[in-house]
Every structure is written in structure tokens, then in C-alpha cells.
Design a protein around this motif. Structure first.
Motif, mmCIF file in Angstrom:
data_model
loop_
_atom_site.group_PDB
_atom_site.id
_atom_site.type_symbol
_atom_site.label_atom_id
_atom_site.label_comp_id
_atom_site.label_asym_id
_atom_site.label_seq_id
_atom_site.Cartn_x
_atom_site.Cartn_y
_atom_site.Cartn_z
ATOM 1 N N PRO A 1 53.382 52.200 52.098
ATOM 2 C CA PRO A 1 53.695 50.451 52.218
ATOM 3 C C PRO A 1 53.221 49.313 51.999
ATOM 4 O O PRO A 1 53.085 48.459 51.669
ATOM 5 C CB PRO A 1 54.506 50.275 53.775
ATOM 6 C CG PRO A 1 54.951 51.742 53.878
ATOM 7 C CD PRO A 1 53.763 53.115 53.482
ATOM 8 N N ALA A 2 51.582 50.417 52.356
ATOM 9 C CA ALA A 2 50.552 48.825 52.486
ATOM 10 C C ALA A 2 50.427 48.488 51.320
ATOM 11 O O ALA A 2 49.477 47.280 51.349
ATOM 12 C CB ALA A 2 49.509 49.181 53.540
ATOM 13 N N GLY B 1 47.332 58.571 43.617
ATOM 14 C CA GLY B 1 49.385 58.239 43.758
ATOM 15 C C GLY B 1 48.931 58.294 45.377
ATOM 16 O O GLY B 1 50.572 57.677 46.010
ATOM 17 N N HIS B 2 48.535 59.254 47.201
ATOM 18 C CA HIS B 2 48.459 59.249 47.844
ATOM 19 C C HIS B 2 48.642 58.355 48.188
ATOM 20 O O HIS B 2 49.557 57.340 49.091
ATOM 21 C CB HIS B 2 48.187 60.176 48.186
ATOM 22 C CG HIS B 2 48.210 59.863 50.454
ATOM 23 N ND1 HIS B 2 49.644 61.228 50.596
ATOM 24 C CD2 HIS B 2 47.417 59.308 51.325
ATOM 25 C CE1 HIS B 2 49.268 60.964 51.810
ATOM 26 N NE2 HIS B 2 48.590 60.037 52.331
ATOM 27 N N ARG C 1 46.421 45.648 56.855
ATOM 28 C CA ARG C 1 46.195 43.808 57.571
ATOM 29 C C ARG C 1 44.517 44.041 57.020
ATOM 30 O O ARG C 1 43.843 42.884 56.732
ATOM 31 C CB ARG C 1 46.219 44.113 59.301
ATOM 32 C CG ARG C 1 44.729 41.948 59.485
ATOM 33 C CD ARG C 1 45.337 42.099 60.987
ATOM 34 N NE ARG C 1 44.423 43.395 61.893
ATOM 35 C CZ ARG C 1 43.758 43.087 61.692
ATOM 36 N NH1 ARG C 1 42.681 42.244 61.148
ATOM 37 N NH2 ARG C 1 41.814 44.171 62.477
ATOM 38 N N ARG C 2 43.688 45.455 57.168
ATOM 39 C CA ARG C 2 42.329 44.688 56.784
ATOM 40 C C ARG C 2 41.983 46.624 56.023
ATOM 41 O O ARG C 2 42.992 47.388 55.756
ATOM 42 C CB ARG C 2 41.597 45.523 58.054
ATOM 43 C CG ARG C 2 40.351 45.708 57.301
ATOM 44 C CD ARG C 2 39.329 46.011 58.913
ATOM 45 N NE ARG C 2 38.139 45.518 58.673
ATOM 46 C CZ ARG C 2 36.335 46.193 59.743
ATOM 47 N NH1 ARG C 2 37.378 46.475 60.532
ATOM 48 N NH2 ARG C 2 35.720 45.682 58.608
ATOM 49 N N ARG C 3 42.408 45.707 54.072
ATOM 50 C CA ARG C 3 42.350 46.990 53.296
ATOM 51 C C ARG C 3 41.094 47.502 52.707
ATOM 52 O O ARG C 3 40.992 47.818 52.068
ATOM 53 C CB ARG C 3 43.336 45.845 51.956
ATOM 54 C CG ARG C 3 44.766 45.096 52.666
ATOM 55 C CD ARG C 3 45.634 46.417 52.582
ATOM 56 N NE ARG C 3 45.622 46.511 50.938
ATOM 57 C CZ ARG C 3 46.229 45.485 50.060
ATOM 58 N NH1 ARG C 3 47.430 44.711 50.543
ATOM 59 N NH2 ARG C 3 47.028 46.309 48.654
#
Length: 349
Positions: free
Chosen positions: A120-121, A114-115, A64-66
Motif C-alpha cells: 500500500p505504501a 514487484g513485491h 512515512r519513511r520511504r
């Protein structure tokens, strides 16, 4: 080999009886006192290596909070800080912050990228700004091997935890040198009222810079306290990470980061020509819970930041243990008995 996170048995500044100043220390006296901030290390000792990676992970980064409000202060730009320009331009932090060795910084940044992209986000993300800082551990470690990579990055991120933080010769501080002594990772925190609300500010540092150690204004020159020659850092740098839950934005966090760099002078840094001195500051405050502090309400936060950073810098040296490098080079631990003696003589403890 990769060793687990482990904390030094040597004393921290608080254990020596040095008062915290105007603001109380947090419960762990660590950056993890800021809600939702975790720290993990992966350390490589042996086979000519004293190096590693340290991860500062804010749980406030979610699907939700990127991004979180953040900013950067460049005390002296002799370094390889990946993600710096966007951090300053946008005032936003998009990933955990990793610290490592100078020549491993690019492998670490790729592994962090990469991690995060694999979560999923970020299933559809096409641009992301990993933030990775470094200091040069080449005095004690075979830096040209660029030994820190994906395995260590994943280990540090998975080890990230709240609570006490391992300090001294761990993670990104395994091979560093500071103020003539063995340096390393240090942390501290303060509780401060900002705009009428109790807040926490925490600092974590990776020390590898020159100068003359001072604690509470008392000079502790390595030339006098050690019976052996002081160690001189290669690359001569310092990385500082400041976290807070104060209600501040990216612009204001730039001002906080400036104060973090200022704090280096309190412990005796000489800000040498080749020193890469950086501070990154971010806030986990949720803007949905209230508005921002006004600029004229920030002075206590600035002061608490300098106190926390100064103590973190000192803790990085106090907790570090004598380390012998790949060709016999030695960085000696600061002798605690002589530190106690000088502090007592000066009336500090």
C-alpha cells in the motif's frame, strides 16, 4: 525444492572461545541485533542445485519513511550489483537488500520490485531502486538454470525474522566457496559508543572468495588442513551488508562501508582480479530523535564495523558444511578439530 531456514550445528567463532576484541558482541551476535532489522532465507538444495536468496529487511522503511541513509563501497567492481549507482549517488536505501546467485540476480531484482510496488505504501510509486547483490555459486550449483525467482524471493521476505540468523549453507550461501573451504552466510555484531550513545553495528556476509583463511592472525591454509583438494570459487566475490542504529548520514555510511571491505584482509582475502567485493551500509537511526555524529566521533564505529565483519566472514566458513556439487565437485567444511588445535597452539584460545 525449497527448504526452510535452518542453522548449522557447527560452532561459531565465539563458541571456539575467541574473544570479541575491544567491543562486546550483541545479544545474538547477528545483524538482527540492530533494532528492526530482520533476515530471511530461501534455499534450493537438490536436483543439481545449491543456491538461494537471503533477504535483509529493515522495518524502519515505512509509508512515512520511504528511504534510509545508506551507501556503498566497491572494493573491486567485478559483479552485478543491481541498484548500485543510485545507492551511491543519493545515499539512500529504498527497499530490502537481497543477496543471491550471479545469473539469478536480475530475476530476483524484478521480483523484489514487484513485491514492494504491491504494498500500500507504494500504490502510486513510479520509480524505485531495488538493491540486489550476488556471488557466483557455479562451482556447486547449476547456475545457468537461473533457478531463483519470485517464489524464493517471496519466501525469503516472508521468512524474515529477528533473533538468531541461520548461517552457513543457507539462502544465498548455499553454493558458495571461500578461502579453499565451503563458504556461505555469516553474521556478527558489536555494541559501540558513538557520540556518547550506545549503538549496535551488525554485519551479514555472503562469502565466495579466494585467499588463505586466518583467524585472529593464525593461518589456516586449506592445503594443510584438508586431506582433499581445496575448492576454488567461480566468480570469486564477497557481498557484505552492514546495519547500524548509529546517528550517521549517507556520506558517513560510505566511510563505514569502506571499513567493511578492509576487514576482508583480516581473514586472508587475496582480492583477486575477478573478485566482486562490495559492502552496503545503512542506518535505521531516526533523525527526529537527535542530530548526527561528527566525523571525529566515528573511529569507534569504524573499528567495531571491521571487527563485526571479520567475525561474520569467519562464521560463514566455520558454520558451513561439506557440500557435493552437481557433477561431484566438493567444497569441504573447515575441520573444526584442526582449527581448535592451531588456535590453542598459538595461544588464541
Amino acid at each position: 525444492m525449497t527448504s526452510p531456514s535452518s542453522s548449522s550445528t557447527r560452532p561459531r567463532l565465539a563458541d571456539l572461545g575467541v574473544a570479541p576484541g575491544a567491543f562486546a558482541r550483541g545479544s545474538e551476535n547477528a545483524i538482527t541485533d540492530v533494532p528492526g532489522v530482520r533476515v530471511g532465507h530461501a534455499t534450493l538444495h537438490g536436483d543439481g542445485l545449491h543456491t538461494g536468496v537471503t533477504a535483509i529487511v529493515p522495518d524502519a522503511l515505512t509509508a512515512r519513511r520511504r528511504s534510509l541513509p545508506a551507501n556503498l563501497s566497491v572494493g573491486n567492481g567485478y559483479g552485478k550489483l543491481v541498484g548500485a549507482t543510485q545507492l551511491r549517488e543519493l545515499g539512500a536505501l529504498e527497499t530490502p537488500i537481497l543477496l543471491t546467485s550471479t545469473l539469478s540476480v536480475f530475476r530476483v531484482a524484478d521480483a523484489l520490485l514487484g513485491h514492494v510496488l504491491a504494498t500500500p505504501a507504494h500504490a502510486h510509486t513510479t520509480t524505485l531502486n531495488p538493491v540486489v547483490g550476488e556471488t557466483n555459486d557455479g562451482f556447486l550449483s547449476d547456475i545457468r538454470r537461473r533457478a531463483v525467482g519470485e517464489e524464493q524471493v517471496v519466501a525469503a521476505l516472508e521468512a524474515a525474522a529477528s533473533g538468531p540468523v541461520a548461517e552457513g549453507c543457507v539462502g544465498a550461501g548455499a553454493g558458495t566457496v571461500a578461502l579453499g573451504y565451503k563458504g556461505g552466510i555469516g553474521t556478527a555484531s558489536r555494541v559501540v559508543d558513538v557520540a556518547g550513545t550506545p549503538c549496535t553495528v551488525g554485519a551479514l556476509v555472503q562469502t565466495n572468495f579466494s585467499g588463505t583463511l586466518r583467524i585472529a592472525g593464525v593461518p589456516l591454509p586449506a592445503e594443510e588442513l584438508l586431506t582433499d583438494d581445496p575448492a576454488e570459487p567461480v566468480g570469486n566475490s564477497c557481498m557484505i551488508v552492514v546495519a547500524t542504529d548509529a546517528p550517521v548520514d549517507g556520506r558517513q555510511l560510505g566511510r563505514v562501508a569502506n571499513r567493511a571491505v578492509f576487514a576482508m584482509r583480516g581473514v586472508g582475502a587475496d582480492y583477486a582480479q575477478g573478485s566482486g567485493d562490495y559492502a552496503i551500509a545503512f542506518s535505521v537511526h531516526d533523525p527526529a530523535t537527535g542530530g548526527l555524529a561528527a566525523d571525529d566521533e566515528l573511529s569507534p564505529l569504524f573499528a567495531a564495523t571491521m571487527d563485526a565483519v571479520e567475525e561474520a566472514l569467519i562464521n560463514s566458513v566455520l558454520t558451513a558444511e561439506t557440500t557435493v556439487g552437481r557433477e561431484g565437485q566438493t567444497a569441504h567444511a573447515v575441520p573444526i578439530d584442526r582449527v581448535r588445535e592451531r588456535l590453542a597452539r598459538a595461544g588464541v584460545v
